[in-house]
Design an enzyme around this catalytic site. Structure first.
Site, PDB file in Angstrom:
ATOM      1  N   GLY A  79       0.827  -1.201   0.000  1.00 38.02           N
ATOM      2  CA  GLY A  79       0.000   0.000   0.000  1.00 38.02           C
ATOM      3  C   GLY A  79       0.859   1.247   0.000  1.00 38.02           C
ATOM      4  O   GLY A  79       2.026   1.217   0.375  1.00 38.02           O
ATOM      5  N   SER A  80       0.274   2.342  -0.477  1.00 39.01           N
ATOM      6  CA  SER A  80       0.999   3.611  -0.468  1.00 39.01           C
ATOM      7  C   SER A  80       0.005   4.748  -0.491  1.00 39.01           C
ATOM      8  O   SER A  80      -1.144   4.581  -0.903  1.00 39.01           O
ATOM      9  CB  SER A  80       1.946   3.714  -1.668  1.00 39.01           C
ATOM     10  OG  SER A  80       1.224   3.640  -2.881  1.00 39.01           O
ATOM     11  N   GLY A  81       0.453   5.910  -0.032  1.00 38.17           N
ATOM     12  CA  GLY A  81      -0.413   7.085   0.005  1.00 38.17           C
ATOM     13  C   GLY A  81       0.424   8.320   0.193  1.00 38.17           C
ATOM     14  O   GLY A  81       1.660   8.294   0.097  1.00 38.17           O
ATOM     15  N   GLY A  82      -0.263   9.419   0.487  1.00 37.38           N
ATOM     16  CA  GLY A  82       0.436  10.688   0.630  1.00 37.38           C
ATOM     17  C   GLY A  82       1.317  10.766   1.859  1.00 37.38           C
ATOM     18  O   GLY A  82       2.150  11.662   1.970  1.00 37.38           O
ATOM     19  N   GLY A  84       3.065   7.942   3.279  1.00 39.66           N
ATOM     20  CA  GLY A  84       4.031   6.872   3.456  1.00 39.66           C
ATOM     21  C   GLY A  84       3.737   5.655   2.603  1.00 39.66           C
ATOM     22  O   GLY A  84       2.651   5.511   2.050  1.00 39.66           O
ATOM     23  N   THR A  85       4.743   4.785   2.489  1.00 36.65           N
ATOM     24  CA  THR A  85       4.623   3.521   1.761  1.00 36.65           C
ATOM     25  C   THR A  85       4.581   2.393   2.777  1.00 36.65           C
ATOM     26  O   THR A  85       5.325   2.391   3.762  1.00 36.65           O
ATOM     27  CB  THR A  85       5.825   3.331   0.821  1.00 36.65           C
ATOM     28  OG1 THR A  85       5.886   4.448  -0.085  1.00 36.65           O
ATOM     29  CG2 THR A  85       5.690   2.054   0.017  1.00 36.65           C
ATOM     30  N   VAL A  86       3.709   1.404   2.545  1.00 40.46           N
ATOM     31  CA  VAL A  86       3.542   0.295   3.479  1.00 40.46           C
ATOM     32  C   VAL A  86       4.062  -0.993   2.844  1.00 40.46           C
ATOM     33  O   VAL A  86       3.713  -1.327   1.702  1.00 40.46           O
ATOM     34  CB  VAL A  86       2.072   0.116   3.888  1.00 40.46           C
ATOM     35  CG1 VAL A  86       1.942  -1.011   4.924  1.00 40.46           C
ATOM     36  CG2 VAL A  86       1.517   1.418   4.453  1.00 40.46           C
ATOM     37  N   LYS A 100       5.405   0.771   7.778  1.00 42.91           N
ATOM     38  CA  LYS A 100       5.120   2.028   7.094  1.00 42.91           C
ATOM     39  C   LYS A 100       6.352   2.919   7.134  1.00 42.91           C
ATOM     40  O   LYS A 100       6.872   3.229   8.207  1.00 42.91           O
ATOM     41  CB  LYS A 100       3.939   2.726   7.777  1.00 42.91           C
ATOM     42  CG  LYS A 100       3.586   4.078   7.175  1.00 42.91           C
ATOM     43  CD  LYS A 100       2.418   4.687   7.947  1.00 42.91           C
ATOM     44  CE  LYS A 100       2.125   6.095   7.485  1.00 42.91           C
ATOM     45  NZ  LYS A 100       1.064   6.730   8.280  1.00 42.91           N
ATOM     46  N   ASP A 198      -8.199  11.872   9.502  1.00 41.70           N
ATOM     47  CA  ASP A 198      -8.187  11.310   8.151  1.00 41.70           C
ATOM     48  C   ASP A 198      -8.982  10.007   8.105  1.00 41.70           C
ATOM     49  O   ASP A 198      -8.521   8.992   7.572  1.00 41.70           O
ATOM     50  CB  ASP A 198      -6.752  11.079   7.679  1.00 41.70           C
ATOM     51  CG  ASP A 198      -6.656  10.952   6.152  1.00 41.70           C
ATOM     52  OD1 ASP A 198      -7.584  11.410   5.454  1.00 41.70           O
ATOM     53  OD2 ASP A 198      -5.653  10.411   5.670  1.00 41.70           O
TER      54      ASP A 198
END
Length: 351
Positions: A79-82, A84-86, A100, A198
């Protein structure tokens, strides 16, 4: 004069005793804190791995975790987002973690990282994703979480990766209740209270039993018990943010309640707040659902993947969602009240 000396001596003894007691308590607290953590130094990268005692990691596994962390690649990304990357990190057949990664690019981000550790380290609740520890270097930080094998609610509802699982109504109802319990715990039972900031379907993770856990406190702001809000820069995810947040820049518990209302609409409709059709029409999930319901066309709102569902329960959840989505924050219920209302639906169904 003799009495004055006695009084002065008494005051001196009291002050010294108070100071000594504080020092002793500070030492005891420090030792207790150290007992709660396992610290492993990495001489190669200059980093420090800290595992909380609750993770039940021995020194051998901690050293193994440290070595395998250094070998994570893009193939391990889940997974990834604004923020961090998991990665999925597997120690052995029975031990896996979600890691993360947060790049250290500013002092503000470092403060946020420390804030997340303080908030998450002591939070233990069955509907909150557990933080097992962290790894810190000069260039990046890693948060080590328990792994949620069924991914996020966003992935399950919207089929972002892998085969899509169609959730029946009992599963959706259970996810709504358990996620509400997790968020209620943050708002009401944590000291200091935690505002998530969030809440969205991708931050509601599902364990091996498809039970919901609230995740990702990268944006979390701690709120002291005697305060009602924390002033911050506007941050969060489009489609989930409460309308007053853009005007005031103040993160509040009622803002989280609004975001949870959007998640309820997602569970009911199967539609994303950022669905392309909404963007093309210049609208959003909340206004679209309201318009359709006002036209008495509710059958067009409920997710078509729900082949069978109790209409009364669906309507009750819609009602709770509308309460969460009230324009005026003061009118919205608290998360504790949301939990009670959601739980009452099944009580009424069994009556």
């Amino acid at each position: 004069m003799g009495n004055s000396k006695v009084v002065a001596l008494y005051i001196t003894i009291c002050v010294v005793s108070f100071v000594v007691s504080k020092i002793i308590m500070a030492i005891l607290c420090y030792r207790r804190c150290r007992r709660k953590q396992m610290v492993v130094q990495d001489s190669l990268s200059g980093g420090t791995l800290v595992m909380f005692k609750s993770s039940k990691m021995d020194t051998l596994k901690s050293n193994m975790l440290l070595k395998k962390t250094m070998k994570l690649t893009n193939k391990d990304i889940i997974g990834s987002g604004g923020y961090g990357t998991v990665y999925k990190l597997t120690i052995d057949e029975s031990t896996s973690f979600a890691v993360k990664r947060l790049n250290r690019i500013s002092a503000e981000q470092d403060r946020g990282f420390e804030r997340e550790l303080v908030a998450m380290g002591d939070i233990k609740h069955r509907n909150i994703v557990t933080l097992h520890g962290y790894y810190s270097t000069n260039h990046y930080n890693l948060l080590i979480y328990e792994l949620m094998p069924n991914g996020s609610l966003d992935q399950v509802l919207h089929g972002k990766s892998g085969p899509r699982k169609v959730l029946d109504w009992p599963s959706r109802y259970k996810i709504a209740v358990l996620a509400a319990r997790g968020l209620s715990y943050l708002h009401h039972d944590c000291i200091p209270h935690v505002i998530h900031r969030d809440i969205k379907s991708s931050n509601i993770l599902l364990d091996h039993n498809m039970e919901a856990r609230v995740s990702d406190f990268g944006l979390a702001t701690l709120m002291e018990p005697d305060k009602t809000h924390v002033s911050t820069l506007v941050a969060g995810t489009f489609g989930y943010l409460a309308p007053e947040y853009f005007d005031t820049g103040k993160a509040t518990a009622k803002g989280d309640v609004y975001s949870f209302g959007v998640v309820l609409l997602e569970l009911l409709t199967g539609r994303k707040p950022t669905d392309e059709s909404f963007l093309e029409e210049g609208t959003k999930l909340v206004t679209w659902v309201k318009a359709v319901v006002q036209e008495k066309r509710e059958e067009y709102v409920v997710d078509r993947n729900l082949e069978e569902f109790p209409i009364e329960e669906i309507n009750h959840v819609f009602t709770i969602a509308w309460m969460c989505l009230e324009a005026e924050p003061c009118i919205r219920p608290t998360m504790a009240e949301v939990v009670k209302m959601l739980e009452q639906i099944k009580v009424n169904a069994l009556a």
